[in-house]
Design a protein around this motif. Structure first.
Motif, mmCIF file in Angstrom:
data_model
loop_
_atom_site.group_PDB
_atom_site.id
_atom_site.type_symbol
_atom_site.label_atom_id
_atom_site.label_comp_id
_atom_site.label_asym_id
_atom_site.label_seq_id
_atom_site.Cartn_x
_atom_site.Cartn_y
_atom_site.Cartn_z
ATOM 1 N N ILE A 156 0.665 -1.020 0.065
ATOM 2 C CA ILE A 156 0.241 -0.264 0.334
ATOM 3 C C ILE A 156 0.810 1.227 0.029
ATOM 4 O O ILE A 156 0.658 2.344 -0.664
ATOM 5 C CB ILE A 156 -0.608 -0.292 1.165
ATOM 6 N N HIS A 157 1.718 1.280 0.394
ATOM 7 C CA HIS A 157 2.244 2.523 1.063
ATOM 8 C C HIS A 157 3.101 2.996 -0.702
ATOM 9 O O HIS A 157 4.041 3.773 -0.802
ATOM 10 C CB HIS A 157 4.099 2.684 1.617
ATOM 11 N N ALA A 158 4.419 1.267 -1.403
ATOM 12 C CA ALA A 158 4.627 1.842 -2.719
ATOM 13 C C ALA A 158 3.579 2.432 -3.845
ATOM 14 O O ALA A 158 4.154 3.339 -4.522
ATOM 15 C CB ALA A 158 5.336 0.859 -2.441
ATOM 16 N N MET A 159 2.072 1.438 -3.443
ATOM 17 C CA MET A 159 1.700 1.720 -4.460
ATOM 18 C C MET A 159 1.200 3.105 -4.352
ATOM 19 O O MET A 159 0.733 3.935 -5.370
ATOM 20 C CB MET A 159 0.178 0.914 -4.512
ATOM 21 N N SER A 160 0.765 3.505 -3.646
ATOM 22 C CA SER A 160 -0.050 5.307 -2.868
ATOM 23 C C SER A 160 1.393 6.121 -3.555
ATOM 24 O O SER A 160 0.694 7.290 -4.030
ATOM 25 C CB SER A 160 -0.297 5.457 -1.495
ATOM 26 N N GLN A 161 1.884 5.768 -3.740
ATOM 27 C CA GLN A 161 2.464 7.047 -4.074
ATOM 28 C C GLN A 161 3.276 6.390 -6.312
ATOM 29 O O GLN A 161 3.606 7.558 -6.694
ATOM 30 C CB GLN A 161 4.496 6.420 -3.303
ATOM 31 N N PHE A 162 3.365 4.789 -6.175
ATOM 32 C CA PHE A 162 3.750 4.850 -7.281
ATOM 33 C C PHE A 162 2.585 5.308 -8.421
ATOM 34 O O PHE A 162 2.660 5.946 -9.376
ATOM 35 C CB PHE A 162 3.846 3.776 -7.578
ATOM 36 N N LEU A 163 1.177 5.156 -7.860
ATOM 37 C CA LEU A 163 0.313 5.802 -8.856
ATOM 38 C C LEU A 163 0.188 7.388 -8.731
ATOM 39 O O LEU A 163 -0.372 7.343 -10.216
ATOM 40 C CB LEU A 163 -1.237 5.058 -7.840
ATOM 41 N N PHE A 164 0.626 7.838 -8.644
ATOM 42 C CA PHE A 164 0.403 9.485 -8.902
ATOM 43 C C PHE A 164 2.160 9.651 -9.315
ATOM 44 O O PHE A 164 2.098 10.256 -10.557
ATOM 45 C CB PHE A 164 1.256 9.955 -7.472
ATOM 46 N N VAL A 165 3.064 8.842 -9.282
ATOM 47 C CA VAL A 165 4.659 9.529 -10.108
ATOM 48 C C VAL A 165 4.083 8.805 -11.489
ATOM 49 O O VAL A 165 4.637 9.393 -12.827
ATOM 50 C CB VAL A 165 5.458 8.314 -9.754
ATOM 51 N N ILE A 166 3.518 7.610 -11.930
ATOM 52 C CA ILE A 166 3.175 6.475 -12.986
ATOM 53 C C ILE A 166 2.582 7.057 -14.011
ATOM 54 O O ILE A 166 2.766 7.622 -15.457
ATOM 55 C CB ILE A 166 2.840 5.494 -12.275
ATOM 56 N N LYS A 167 1.512 9.043 -13.257
ATOM 57 C CA LYS A 167 1.109 9.440 -14.447
ATOM 58 C C LYS A 167 1.909 10.796 -14.762
ATOM 59 O O LYS A 167 1.429 11.659 -15.523
ATOM 60 C CB LYS A 167 0.094 9.825 -13.499
ATOM 61 N N LEU A 168 2.444 10.936 -14.482
ATOM 62 C CA LEU A 168 3.474 12.317 -14.309
ATOM 63 C C LEU A 168 4.561 12.507 -16.192
ATOM 64 O O LEU A 168 4.746 11.155 -16.199
ATOM 65 C CB LEU A 168 4.926 12.234 -13.849
ATOM 66 N N PRO A 169 4.457 13.181 -16.449
ATOM 67 C CA PRO A 169 4.699 13.340 -18.350
ATOM 68 C C PRO A 169 6.630 13.815 -17.670
ATOM 69 O O PRO A 169 7.104 14.410 -17.003
ATOM 70 C CB PRO A 169 3.968 14.421 -18.936
ATOM 71 N N GLY A 172 12.919 14.992 -20.485
ATOM 72 C CA GLY A 172 13.735 15.578 -19.974
ATOM 73 C C GLY A 172 13.784 16.278 -19.565
ATOM 74 O O GLY A 172 12.295 17.301 -19.014
ATOM 75 N N PRO A 173 15.302 16.598 -18.479
ATOM 76 C CA PRO A 173 16.417 15.005 -18.527
ATOM 77 C C PRO A 173 16.138 14.707 -18.239
ATOM 78 O O PRO A 173 15.090 13.744 -17.707
ATOM 79 C CB PRO A 173 17.188 16.531 -18.289
ATOM 80 N N ASN A 174 16.755 13.181 -18.073
ATOM 81 C CA ASN A 174 16.693 12.403 -17.711
ATOM 82 C C ASN A 174 17.843 11.959 -17.149
ATOM 83 O O ASN A 174 18.371 10.327 -16.877
ATOM 84 C CB ASN A 174 15.964 10.951 -19.108
ATOM 85 N N GLU A 175 18.605 12.460 -16.314
ATOM 86 C CA GLU A 175 19.902 12.612 -15.177
ATOM 87 C C GLU A 175 19.847 12.436 -13.320
ATOM 88 O O GLU A 175 18.805 13.281 -13.328
ATOM 89 C CB GLU A 175 20.642 13.262 -15.787
ATOM 90 N N VAL A 176 20.024 11.416 -13.213
ATOM 91 C CA VAL A 176 19.094 10.990 -11.892
ATOM 92 C C VAL A 176 21.348 10.882 -10.784
ATOM 93 O O VAL A 176 21.249 10.007 -11.086
ATOM 94 C CB VAL A 176 18.881 10.135 -11.764
ATOM 95 N N ASP A 177 21.372 11.883 -10.658
ATOM 96 C CA ASP A 177 22.880 12.579 -9.665
ATOM 97 C C ASP A 177 22.303 11.708 -8.469
ATOM 98 O O ASP A 177 21.961 11.763 -7.283
ATOM 99 C CB ASP A 177 22.612 13.308 -9.092
ATOM 100 N N SER A 178 22.223 9.494 -8.479
ATOM 101 C CA SER A 178 22.662 9.026 -7.247
ATOM 102 C C SER A 178 22.666 7.527 -7.977
ATOM 103 O O SER A 178 22.907 7.308 -9.417
ATOM 104 C CB SER A 178 20.618 8.701 -7.193
ATOM 105 N N PHE A 179 22.713 6.912 -6.546
ATOM 106 C CA PHE A 179 23.084 5.521 -7.769
ATOM 107 C C PHE A 179 21.784 4.614 -8.080
ATOM 108 O O PHE A 179 21.817 3.036 -8.694
ATOM 109 C CB PHE A 179 23.629 4.584 -6.434
ATOM 110 N N TYR A 180 20.495 4.701 -7.576
ATOM 111 C CA TYR A 180 19.852 4.235 -7.941
ATOM 112 C C TYR A 180 18.457 4.800 -8.202
ATOM 113 O O TYR A 180 18.618 6.106 -7.587
ATOM 114 C CB TYR A 180 19.214 3.515 -6.619
ATOM 115 N N CYS A 181 17.584 4.761 -9.185
ATOM 116 C CA CYS A 181 16.027 5.605 -8.951
ATOM 117 C C CYS A 181 15.220 5.340 -7.459
ATOM 118 O O CYS A 181 15.103 5.039 -6.695
ATOM 119 C CB CYS A 181 15.058 4.123 -9.693
ATOM 120 N N ASP A 182 14.438 6.407 -6.904
ATOM 121 C CA ASP A 182 13.809 6.860 -5.809
ATOM 122 C C ASP A 182 12.703 8.128 -6.335
ATOM 123 O O ASP A 182 12.925 8.849 -6.997
ATOM 124 C CB ASP A 182 14.455 7.105 -5.005
ATOM 125 N N PHE A 183 11.181 7.655 -6.208
ATOM 126 C CA PHE A 183 11.169 8.678 -5.963
ATOM 127 C C PHE A 183 10.691 10.266 -6.089
ATOM 128 O O PHE A 183 10.766 11.199 -6.691
ATOM 129 C CB PHE A 183 9.529 8.234 -5.323
#
Length: 313
Positions: A156-169, A172-183
């Protein structure tokens, strides 16, 4: 370019900038991550199978510990193998789908671990404060319920955030200053004003981390006060019993609170906390419980004796 039904944005991959560094640093990170990952797998699986095969460890506390060990393996597996692979390759990219999957697994497993730590605190509280009713309260059904509840809350914790983020356009840009992906990191790359959503996502994870941390601190404080009252001020035995649990709580929640309660931590701190949260903490957990736990030590000695006698006798 279509995202296979997940997102209609143009971006179909992200570049992980934290992995773009000199060959010397990459070699150091490869060795470090490989050693820590090996330690996570061997240490936690050793605890897991030790609990399964040693009947003396078939108790509520060790049932929860075995599940915690399995979760620690899962948490490391979501990020560390991908990092090692990317460090060996020139292209430090992760596809949109893989990025979203990684995020969901991180937050699901993180949610499960929080519930398990609460369950372990409740277990110690029951064992110390109500020893005569311990086995009745911490029966197998309750223990399994804790694990199932953990997975439900994690999803529930993961999906409650995922459903918001997945709708975002994402255009670009597509560079993440990290080792991994996070919301929080991905939201900043959206081609829209994601300030409100970033606040909601950060508040979600931050509130969950802070709330669980303070609940655990209150639980262990209550246990220590109870023991202090019953033992005329002698807290040494309680500290020995609870030190492993309290150490694990601080190791797990300190990086979480910095990452989610602090809106924009410095990139260098963010990268260092990643290594702590996904590699160092999971590898330390088995060592902490082994060194501080008498039952585990006795079980290991018993196992070594069996191996010795089966080989030489």
């Amino acid at each position: 370019m279509s995202m296979g039904g997940l997102n209609d944005s143009m971006v179909n991959e992200f570049v992980l900038l934290a992995l773009s560094c000199s060959w010397e640093k990459r070699l150091f990170l490869i060795l470090l991550c490989s050693l820590l990952y090996l330690g996570v797998i061997l240490g936690n699986l050793f605890i897991f199978f030790l609990v399964i095969f040693d009947s003396h460890l078939h108790s509520p506390m060790y049932f929860l510990l075995a599940n915690l060990s399995l979760i620690d393996v899962g948490l490391s597996c979501t990020t560390v193998p991908k990092i090692i692979t990317d460090l060996l390759n020139e292209d430090k990219i992760i596809s949109f789908q893989s990025c979203m999957t990684q995020i969901c697994f991180i937050h699901t497993i993180g949610g499960v671990e929080m519930v398990l730590l609460i369950a372990m605190a409740f277990d110690r509280c029951t064992a110390i404060c109500k020893p005569l009713h311990y086995l009745k309260i911490m029966n197998p059904k309750i223990c399994v319920s804790f694990v199932i509840t953990g997975w439900i809350i994690g999803v529930i914790h993961a999906m409650s955030q995922f459903l918001f983020v997945i709708k975002l356009p994402f255009c670009g840009p597509n560079e993440v200053d990290s080792f991994y992906c996070d919301f929080p990191k991905i939201i900043k790359l959206a081609c829209t004003d994601g300030a409100k959503l970033e606040f909601i996502v950060t508040a979600n994870s931050g509130f969950m981390s802070m709330g669980t941390f303070f609940l655990l601190i209150l639980s262990y404080s209550f246990i220590l006060v109870t023991v202090w009252k019953r033992s005329s001020g002698d807290l040494s035995k309680a500290f020995v019993t609870l030190s492993a649990h309290i150490t694990v709580v601080f190791l797990f929640f300190t990086p979480c609170m910095f990452l989610y309660v602090w809106p924009s931590p410095p990139p260098s701190l963010d990268k260092n906390l990643f290594i702590v949260d996904f590699a160092i903490t999971p590898v330390l957990n088995p060592a902490i419980y082994t060194l501080r736990n008498k039952d585990i030590k006795v079980s290991i000695k018993r196992l070594l004796k069996k191996i010795f006698y089966s080989r030489f006798c």
